[in-house]
Scaffold this motif. Structure first.
Motif, PDB file in Angstrom:
ATOM      1  N   ASP A  45      38.341  48.064  42.121  1.00 33.39           N
ATOM      2  CA  ASP A  45      38.475  46.610  42.248  1.00 33.39           C
ATOM      3  C   ASP A  45      38.587  45.946  40.885  1.00 33.39           C
ATOM      4  OD1 ASP A  45      38.358  46.751  45.013  1.00 33.39           O
ATOM      5  OD2 ASP A  45      36.190  46.389  45.077  1.00 33.39           O
ATOM      6  N   GLU A  90      41.977  46.568  39.095  1.00 35.64           N
ATOM      7  CA  GLU A  90      43.055  45.676  39.539  1.00 35.64           C
ATOM      8  C   GLU A  90      42.951  44.317  38.857  1.00 35.64           C
ATOM      9  OE1 GLU A  90      43.526  45.442  43.781  1.00 35.64           O
ATOM     10  OE2 GLU A  90      43.168  47.592  43.996  1.00 35.64           O
ATOM     11  N   LYS A  91      41.749  43.760  38.803  1.00 32.61           N
ATOM     12  CA  LYS A  91      41.540  42.466  38.144  1.00 32.61           C
ATOM     13  C   LYS A  91      41.865  42.567  36.660  1.00 32.61           C
ATOM     14  CE  LYS A  91      37.810  41.293  41.298  1.00 32.61           C
ATOM     15  NZ  LYS A  91      36.345  41.188  41.420  1.00 32.61           N
TER      16      LYS A  91
END
Length: 66
Positions: free
Chosen positions: A33, A36-37
């Protein structure tokens, strides 16, 4: 950890070698997660300055820990 990686990369962005090294290291330390950020943030902030390095790292099959 995400904030730390952003801070470090922002601090070394003027040195191409350190930018590449820290980009690889940061991606390997982040979970999926946060990766991706982080990748989105990197592309938004450094695409004009280091587009070739970013493309090289993100399109290479590094064994990133997730």
């Amino acid at each position: 950890m995400l904030d730390l990686c952003m801070t470090v990369l922002d601090g070394v962005h003027e040195d191409r070698y350190l930018f590449r090294k820290e980009l690889i290291k940061s991606i390997s330390w982040l979970n999926n997660d946060d990766q991706e950020k982080f990748i989105t943030w990197v592309r938004e902030h450094f695409k004009n300055e280091h587009a070739d390095v970013i493309d090289e790292i993100l399109n290479t099959k590094y064994q990133f820990a997730s």
